[in-house]
Design a protein around this motif. Structure first.
Motif, PDB file in Angstrom:
ATOM      1  N   ALA A 116       0.285  -0.797   2.078  1.00 20.92           N
ATOM      2  CA  ALA A 116       0.244   0.122   0.928  1.00 20.92           C
ATOM      3  C   ALA A 116       0.509  -0.704  -0.334  1.00 20.92           C
ATOM      4  CB  ALA A 116       1.304   1.213   1.083  1.00 20.92           C
ATOM      5  N   LYS A 176      10.420   1.417  -5.991  1.00 14.66           N
ATOM      6  CA  LYS A 176      10.425   2.875  -6.159  1.00 14.66           C
ATOM      7  C   LYS A 176      10.343   3.235  -7.646  1.00 14.66           C
ATOM      8  CE  LYS A 176      13.259   6.659  -4.267  1.00 14.66           C
ATOM      9  NZ  LYS A 176      12.308   7.627  -4.755  1.00 14.66           N
ATOM     10  N   CYS A 216       6.733   5.142  -5.840  1.00 17.07           N
ATOM     11  CA  CYS A 216       6.423   5.531  -4.454  1.00 17.07           C
ATOM     12  C   CYS A 216       7.339   6.684  -4.034  1.00 17.07           C
ATOM     13  CB  CYS A 216       6.577   4.333  -3.524  1.00 17.07           C
ATOM     14  SG  CYS A 216       8.166   3.504  -3.599  1.00 17.07           S
ATOM     15  N   ASP A 217       6.931   7.327  -2.946  1.00 19.32           N
ATOM     16  CA  ASP A 217       7.678   8.504  -2.479  1.00 19.32           C
ATOM     17  C   ASP A 217       8.650   8.156  -1.357  1.00 19.32           C
ATOM     18  OD1 ASP A 217       6.100  10.337  -4.157  1.00 19.32           O
ATOM     19  OD2 ASP A 217       4.456   9.736  -2.842  1.00 19.32           O
ATOM     20  N   PRO A 240       6.261   0.230   0.376  1.00 17.95           N
ATOM     21  CA  PRO A 240       6.349   1.481  -0.379  1.00 17.95           C
ATOM     22  C   PRO A 240       5.425   2.514   0.268  1.00 17.95           C
ATOM     23  CG  PRO A 240       5.894  -0.376  -1.843  1.00 17.95           C
ATOM     24  CD  PRO A 240       5.711  -0.854  -0.430  1.00 17.95           C
ATOM     25  N   ARG A 241       5.839   3.745   0.319  1.00 16.38           N
ATOM     26  CA  ARG A 241       5.018   4.786   0.923  1.00 16.38           C
ATOM     27  C   ARG A 241       4.708   5.878  -0.095  1.00 16.38           C
ATOM     28  NH1 ARG A 241       4.772   4.731   6.355  1.00 16.38           N
ATOM     29  NH2 ARG A 241       2.979   6.056   5.892  1.00 16.38           N
ATOM     30  N   TYR A 242       3.496   6.345  -0.019  1.00 11.89           N
ATOM     31  CA  TYR A 242       2.988   7.349  -0.955  1.00 11.89           C
ATOM     32  C   TYR A 242       2.529   8.558  -0.145  1.00 11.89           C
ATOM     33  CZ  TYR A 242       2.906   3.035  -3.620  1.00 11.89           C
ATOM     34  OH  TYR A 242       3.269   1.839  -4.206  1.00 11.89           O
ATOM     35  N   ASP A 275      -0.935   8.183   1.456  1.00 12.51           N
ATOM     36  CA  ASP A 275      -1.397   6.811   1.729  1.00 12.51           C
ATOM     37  C   ASP A 275      -2.130   6.661   3.068  1.00 12.51           C
ATOM     38  OD1 ASP A 275       0.627   6.587   3.681  1.00 12.51           O
ATOM     39  OD2 ASP A 275       1.984   5.501   2.359  1.00 12.51           O
TER      40      ASP A 275
END
Ligand code: AMP
Ligand code: ZN
Length: 136
Positions: A37, A75, A80-81, A106-108, A111
């Motif tokens: 990501a 973040k 990012c979430d 990082p996670r969205y 994604d």
């Protein structure tokens, strides 16, 4: 402590260029070339340790503090979430570069990535047996 055949030794010590987002005397943090990501980063110690088991305790502690600091920065800056912090040891565990590194991913929300495993369904007896095997 370095291994002349190790690409992460060369990157960590600046002999091979990388997209560096952080550096101090012991660590370099770079963007992964094959990111899961946007902002996927790798914490690399400048010294060569093959994996977690070789890492000195002091370095191991510093890695997690760095993960916390850089994770917060990712973040904050990338919005990012969520964040996966992961680290593979051994080929069977997915390690492909045998110089210790910690992934910051990082996670969205959308994604479409998955960092997952198939959950087992052990009985209480099986869990107890494993527990005894580990602590016995
Ligand atoms: P692992 O599978 O845990 O050993 O992770 C190795 C990671 O290193 C993978 O995510 C690769 O995309 C990444 N990688 C390999 N070579 C490079 C490189 N030269 N620069 C940046 N990242 C790399
Ligand atoms: Zn190395």
């Amino acid at each position: 402590m370095r291994d002349d055949n190790c690409i992460f030794c060369k990157i960590a010590n600046g002999e091979i260029p990388s997209k560096t987002i952080y550096e101090d005397e012991k660590f370099r943090v770079i963007l992964d070339l094959g990111p899961a990501a946007k902002g996927h980063s790798l914490i690399l110690p400048k010294s060569h340790y093959k994996n977690l088991f070789e890492l000195p305790d002091e370095t191991a502690s510093e890695v997690l503090v760095l993960a916390k600091k850089l994770g917060a920065q990712l973040k904050d800056k990338l919005n990012c979430d969520g964040l996966n912090v992961l680290q593979n040891n051994g080929e069977v565990a997915g390690q492909t570069v045998f110089h210790f590194h910690m992934h910051l991913i990082p996670r969205y929300t959308d994604d479409n990535q998955k960092i997952s495993w198939i959950p087992g369904e052990p009985s209480q007896e099986e869990l107890e047996a494993v527990k005894q095997q580990i602590i016995g």
